[in-house]
Motif scaffolding. Sequence first.
Motif, PDB file in Angstrom:
ATOM      1  N   PRO A  60      -3.716 -16.209  -5.756  1.00 32.86           N
ATOM      2  CA  PRO A  60      -2.824 -15.661  -5.645  1.00 32.86           C
ATOM      3  C   PRO A  60      -3.717 -14.790  -4.715  1.00 32.86           C
ATOM      4  N   SER A  61      -4.725 -15.153  -4.526  1.00 28.92           N
ATOM      5  CA  SER A  61      -5.626 -14.212  -3.775  1.00 28.92           C
ATOM      6  C   SER A  61      -5.688 -14.918  -2.289  1.00 28.92           C
ATOM      7  N   LEU A  62      -5.593 -16.627  -2.225  1.00 17.57           N
ATOM      8  CA  LEU A  62      -5.594 -16.734  -1.099  1.00 17.57           C
ATOM      9  C   LEU A  62      -4.619 -16.114  -0.194  1.00 17.57           C
ATOM     10  N   PHE A  63      -2.570 -16.350  -1.604  1.00 15.16           N
ATOM     11  CA  PHE A  63      -1.694 -16.098  -0.730  1.00 15.16           C
ATOM     12  C   PHE A  63      -2.299 -14.049  -0.100  1.00 15.16           C
ATOM     13  N   THR A  64      -2.772 -13.836  -0.897  1.00 19.27           N
ATOM     14  CA  THR A  64      -2.872 -12.328  -0.760  1.00 19.27           C
ATOM     15  C   THR A  64      -3.943 -12.044   0.673  1.00 19.27           C
ATOM     16  N   ILE A  65      -4.629 -13.172   1.226  1.00 15.99           N
ATOM     17  CA  ILE A  65      -5.571 -12.816   1.980  1.00 15.99           C
ATOM     18  C   ILE A  65      -4.615 -13.681   3.084  1.00 15.99           C
ATOM     19  N   SER A  66      -3.643 -14.698   3.152  1.00 15.02           N
ATOM     20  CA  SER A  66      -2.600 -15.150   4.272  1.00 15.02           C
ATOM     21  C   SER A  66      -1.421 -14.151   4.470  1.00 15.02           C
ATOM     22  N   GLY A  67      -1.014 -13.272   3.823  1.00 12.87           N
ATOM     23  CA  GLY A  67       0.262 -12.064   3.896  1.00 12.87           C
ATOM     24  C   GLY A  67      -1.055 -11.098   4.458  1.00 12.87           C
ATOM     25  N   MET A  68      -1.983 -10.766   4.079  1.00  9.77           N
ATOM     26  CA  MET A  68      -2.980  -9.808   4.886  1.00  9.77           C
ATOM     27  C   MET A  68      -2.488 -10.339   6.825  1.00  9.77           C
ATOM     28  N   VAL A  69      -3.295 -11.368   7.373  1.00 12.86           N
ATOM     29  CA  VAL A  69      -3.748 -12.249   8.329  1.00 12.86           C
ATOM     30  C   VAL A  69      -2.337 -11.991   9.557  1.00 12.86           C
ATOM     31  N   ALA A  70      -1.215 -12.356   8.260  1.00 13.45           N
ATOM     32  CA  ALA A  70      -0.232 -12.890   9.056  1.00 13.45           C
ATOM     33  C   ALA A  70       0.310 -11.557   9.078  1.00 13.45           C
ATOM     34  N   SER A  71       0.480 -10.049   8.308  1.00 17.31           N
ATOM     35  CA  SER A  71       0.900  -9.156   8.880  1.00 17.31           C
ATOM     36  C   SER A  71       0.105  -8.104   9.888  1.00 17.31           C
ATOM     37  N   PHE A  72      -0.707  -8.514   9.915  1.00 14.71           N
ATOM     38  CA  PHE A  72      -1.369  -7.800  11.014  1.00 14.71           C
ATOM     39  C   PHE A  72      -1.654  -8.711  12.414  1.00 14.71           C
ATOM     40  N   PHE A  73      -1.056  -9.701  12.257  1.00 10.52           N
ATOM     41  CA  PHE A  73      -1.195 -10.126  13.541  1.00 10.52           C
ATOM     42  C   PHE A  73       0.354 -10.242  14.315  1.00 10.52           C
ATOM     43  N   PHE A  74       1.499 -10.027  13.536  1.00  9.80           N
ATOM     44  CA  PHE A  74       2.560  -9.553  13.785  1.00  9.80           C
ATOM     45  C   PHE A  74       2.722  -8.074  14.110  1.00  9.80           C
ATOM     46  N   LEU A  75       2.042  -7.156  13.339  1.00 10.80           N
ATOM     47  CA  LEU A  75       1.708  -5.685  13.763  1.00 10.80           C
ATOM     48  C   LEU A  75       1.149  -5.805  15.290  1.00 10.80           C
ATOM     49  N   SER A  76       0.694  -6.675  15.115  1.00  7.21           N
ATOM     50  CA  SER A  76      -0.831  -6.891  16.653  1.00  7.21           C
ATOM     51  C   SER A  76       0.727  -6.811  18.079  1.00  7.21           C
ATOM     52  N   LEU A  77       1.326  -7.806  17.592  1.00  9.32           N
ATOM     53  CA  LEU A  77       2.240  -8.717  18.475  1.00  9.32           C
ATOM     54  C   LEU A  77       3.326  -6.876  19.432  1.00  9.32           C
ATOM     55  N   ALA A  78       3.907  -6.230  17.734  1.00  7.33           N
ATOM     56  CA  ALA A  78       4.466  -5.646  18.208  1.00  7.33           C
ATOM     57  C   ALA A  78       3.838  -4.220  18.969  1.00  7.33           C
ATOM     58  N   LEU A  79       2.464  -3.939  19.070  1.00  4.49           N
ATOM     59  CA  LEU A  79       2.012  -3.076  19.511  1.00  4.49           C
ATOM     60  C   LEU A  79       1.935  -3.386  20.880  1.00  4.49           C
ATOM     61  N   LYS A  80       2.148  -4.483  21.007  1.00  8.51           N
ATOM     62  CA  LYS A  80       1.868  -5.083  22.795  1.00  8.51           C
ATOM     63  C   LYS A  80       3.157  -4.109  23.377  1.00  8.51           C
ATOM     64  N   SER A  81       4.005  -3.100  22.658  1.00  5.50           N
ATOM     65  CA  SER A  81       4.908  -2.771  23.687  1.00  5.50           C
ATOM     66  C   SER A  81       5.880  -1.495  22.763  1.00  5.50           C
ATOM     67  N   LEU A  82       4.794  -1.274  22.012  1.00  6.19           N
ATOM     68  CA  LEU A  82       5.475  -0.186  20.727  1.00  6.19           C
ATOM     69  C   LEU A  82       4.626   1.142  20.913  1.00  6.19           C
ATOM     70  N   PRO A  83       5.153   2.237  20.825  1.00  7.90           N
ATOM     71  CA  PRO A  83       4.102   3.245  20.201  1.00  7.90           C
ATOM     72  C   PRO A  83       3.038   2.841  18.935  1.00  7.90           C
ATOM     73  N   LEU A  84       1.763   3.271  19.485  1.00  7.62           N
ATOM     74  CA  LEU A  84       1.243   3.252  18.098  1.00  7.62           C
ATOM     75  C   LEU A  84       1.382   3.914  16.789  1.00  7.62           C
ATOM     76  N   GLY A  85       2.519   4.840  17.020  1.00  9.07           N
ATOM     77  CA  GLY A  85       1.926   6.161  15.817  1.00  9.07           C
ATOM     78  C   GLY A  85       3.236   5.492  15.075  1.00  9.07           C
ATOM     79  N   THR A  86       4.134   5.337  16.638  1.00 12.06           N
ATOM     80  CA  THR A  86       5.622   5.075  15.459  1.00 12.06           C
ATOM     81  C   THR A  86       5.378   3.419  14.727  1.00 12.06           C
ATOM     82  N   ALA A  87       5.232   2.338  15.469  1.00 12.06           N
ATOM     83  CA  ALA A  87       4.722   0.834  15.285  1.00 12.06           C
ATOM     84  C   ALA A  87       4.376   1.127  13.376  1.00 12.06           C
TER      85      ALA A  87
END
Length: 106
Positions: A31-58
């Motif tokens: 479960p720890s490995l899945f959790t850490i992987s999920g964190m990294v993936a979540s931050f990655f997709f958030l970073s992609l969204a932040l390329k064009s969306l306003p930070l506060g909104t995203a």
Amino acid sequence: MQWLFLVIAGFLEMGWAIGLKYSQGFTKLVPSLFTISGMVASFFFLSLALKSLPLGTAYAIWTGIGTVGTVILGIILFKEPMGTMRLLCIGFIIIGIVGLKLVSPK
């Protein structure tokens, strides 16, 4: 596409938040490995969204999706309380998420 990335990031946030519960303070390996992987993936997709969306909104929508989903999964998976006021507050978060999407410039 940025909105899709943001929704994916939000769902991954739900996954890693639930994973934290199952990892029992990172004492259970799988479960720890899945959790850490999920964190990294979540931050990655958030970073992609932040390329064009306003930070506060995203950021607000990302955490809102994660919050609402985690509360719902907590009720389903862990038998957490489902009181009227709790559900009302979740409804307000959903209204906020939708409102931010509607007034967002992109």
